[in-house]
Write a protein that holds these residues in place. Structure first.
Motif, PDB file in Angstrom:
ATOM      1  N   HIS A   1       8.628  -7.457  -0.449  1.00  0.00           N
ATOM      2  CA  HIS A   1       8.944  -6.920  -1.777  1.00  0.00           C
ATOM      3  C   HIS A   1       7.705  -6.907  -2.665  1.00  0.00           C
ATOM      4  O   HIS A   1       7.542  -6.021  -3.495  1.00  0.00           O
ATOM      5  CB  HIS A   1      10.107  -7.681  -2.425  1.00  0.00           C
ATOM      6  N   THR A   2       6.807  -7.871  -2.472  1.00  0.00           N
ATOM      7  CA  THR A   2       5.577  -7.874  -3.277  1.00  0.00           C
ATOM      8  C   THR A   2       4.658  -6.725  -2.870  1.00  0.00           C
ATOM      9  O   THR A   2       3.933  -6.193  -3.711  1.00  0.00           O
ATOM     10  CB  THR A   2       4.829  -9.216  -3.167  1.00  0.00           C
ATOM     11  N   GLY A   3       4.699  -6.340  -1.615  1.00  0.00           N
ATOM     12  CA  GLY A   3       3.919  -5.186  -1.168  1.00  0.00           C
ATOM     13  C   GLY A   3       4.385  -3.906  -1.834  1.00  0.00           C
ATOM     14  O   GLY A   3       3.580  -3.067  -2.256  1.00  0.00           O
ATOM     15  N   ILE A   4       5.707  -3.747  -1.947  1.00  0.00           N
ATOM     16  CA  ILE A   4       6.251  -2.565  -2.621  1.00  0.00           C
ATOM     17  C   ILE A   4       5.902  -2.604  -4.105  1.00  0.00           C
ATOM     18  O   ILE A   4       5.523  -1.587  -4.690  1.00  0.00           O
ATOM     19  CB  ILE A   4       7.776  -2.473  -2.409  1.00  0.00           C
ATOM     20  N   CYS A   5       5.989  -3.770  -4.692  1.00  0.00           N
ATOM     21  CA  CYS A   5       5.618  -3.928  -6.102  1.00  0.00           C
ATOM     22  C   CYS A   5       4.151  -3.535  -6.318  1.00  0.00           C
ATOM     23  O   CYS A   5       3.824  -2.851  -7.286  1.00  0.00           O
ATOM     24  CB  CYS A   5       5.875  -5.361  -6.538  1.00  0.00           C
ATOM     25  N   ASP A   6       3.286  -3.950  -5.400  1.00  0.00           N
ATOM     26  CA  ASP A   6       1.861  -3.585  -5.497  1.00  0.00           C
ATOM     27  C   ASP A   6       1.675  -2.068  -5.451  1.00  0.00           C
ATOM     28  O   ASP A   6       0.847  -1.518  -6.176  1.00  0.00           O
ATOM     29  CB  ASP A   6       1.058  -4.229  -4.361  1.00  0.00           C
ATOM     30  N   ILE A   7       2.439  -1.405  -4.597  1.00  0.00           N
ATOM     31  CA  ILE A   7       2.356   0.060  -4.515  1.00  0.00           C
ATOM     32  C   ILE A   7       2.778   0.665  -5.846  1.00  0.00           C
ATOM     33  O   ILE A   7       2.080   1.524  -6.398  1.00  0.00           O
ATOM     34  CB  ILE A   7       3.246   0.587  -3.370  1.00  0.00           C
ATOM     35  N   GLU A   8       3.920   0.220  -6.348  1.00  0.00           N
ATOM     36  CA  GLU A   8       4.446   0.775  -7.594  1.00  0.00           C
ATOM     37  C   GLU A   8       3.519   0.536  -8.784  1.00  0.00           C
ATOM     38  O   GLU A   8       3.461   1.355  -9.695  1.00  0.00           O
ATOM     39  CB  GLU A   8       5.830   0.191  -7.893  1.00  0.00           C
ATOM     40  N   LYS A   9       2.771  -0.550  -8.764  1.00  0.00           N
ATOM     41  CA  LYS A   9       1.867  -0.868  -9.871  1.00  0.00           C
ATOM     42  C   LYS A   9       0.479  -0.264  -9.712  1.00  0.00           C
ATOM     43  O   LYS A   9      -0.374  -0.432 -10.571  1.00  0.00           O
ATOM     44  CB  LYS A   9       1.753  -2.386 -10.027  1.00  0.00           C
ATOM     45  N   GLY A  10       0.248   0.429  -8.601  1.00  0.00           N
ATOM     46  CA  GLY A  10      -1.035   1.109  -8.413  1.00  0.00           C
ATOM     47  C   GLY A  10      -2.115   0.258  -7.785  1.00  0.00           C
ATOM     48  O   GLY A  10      -3.293   0.568  -7.901  1.00  0.00           O
ATOM     49  N   TYR A  11      -1.736  -0.831  -7.109  1.00  0.00           N
ATOM     50  CA  TYR A  11      -2.732  -1.697  -6.482  1.00  0.00           C
ATOM     51  C   TYR A  11      -3.154  -1.217  -5.097  1.00  0.00           C
ATOM     52  O   TYR A  11      -4.039  -1.803  -4.495  1.00  0.00           O
ATOM     53  CB  TYR A  11      -2.212  -3.136  -6.361  1.00  0.00           C
ATOM     54  N   ARG A  12      -2.512  -0.184  -4.578  1.00  0.00           N
ATOM     55  CA  ARG A  12      -2.864   0.368  -3.269  1.00  0.00           C
ATOM     56  C   ARG A  12      -3.522   1.727  -3.463  1.00  0.00           C
ATOM     57  O   ARG A  12      -2.988   2.577  -4.160  1.00  0.00           O
ATOM     58  CB  ARG A  12      -1.608   0.544  -2.396  1.00  0.00           C
ATOM     59  N   ARG A  13      -4.684   1.919  -2.849  1.00  0.00           N
ATOM     60  CA  ARG A  13      -5.381   3.202  -2.988  1.00  0.00           C
ATOM     61  C   ARG A  13      -4.759   4.290  -2.131  1.00  0.00           C
ATOM     62  O   ARG A  13      -4.691   5.438  -2.535  1.00  0.00           O
ATOM     63  CB  ARG A  13      -6.850   3.059  -2.607  1.00  0.00           C
TER      64      ARG A  13
END
Length: 109
Positions: A47-59
């Motif tokens: 769930h934290t990985g999805i949160c990172d995507i939604e917050k723009g932490y993944r390029r």
């Protein structure tokens, strides 16, 4: 230490992330439920990985992740992808003779 969104996030990645979040919210799915459904679809995700995507932490987002997200969110892959020509940088029309660095679209002569 506070994390900052990726400074070089691709506009397409940002749009996919925005659409993933909008779809998740529309079907009232939690981050934990989406992560479990993506893992079940063959792309282990927290769930934290999805949160990172939604917050723009993944390029960048691999296509396998997008496919698993579509399965988990009960939607089509095409619904998570931006429409052709919808690049937020050039809006599908870079200046004549130039190409957009964000989406790769080339200006026609």
């Amino acid at each position: 230490m506070t994390r900052q969104p990726s400074l070089r996030q691709c506009p397409i990645t940002a749009e996919v992330a925005r659409r993933m979040r909008a779809r998740r919210k529309a079907i009232q799915m939690t981050l934990v439920d989406q992560a479990a459904a993506m893992t079940e679809a063959g792309y282990p995700m927290s769930h934290t990985g999805i949160c990172d995507i939604e917050k723009g932490y993944r390029r960048d987002l691999p296509i396998r992740l997008i496919v698993a997200a579509a399965v988990a969110l009960h939607t089509r892959v095409a619904d998570l992808l931006p429409d052709p020509g919808s690049c937020p940088t050039c809006e599908g029309s870079p200046p004549l003779g130039f190409s957009c660095n964000a989406c790769g679209s080339g200006g026609s002569r």
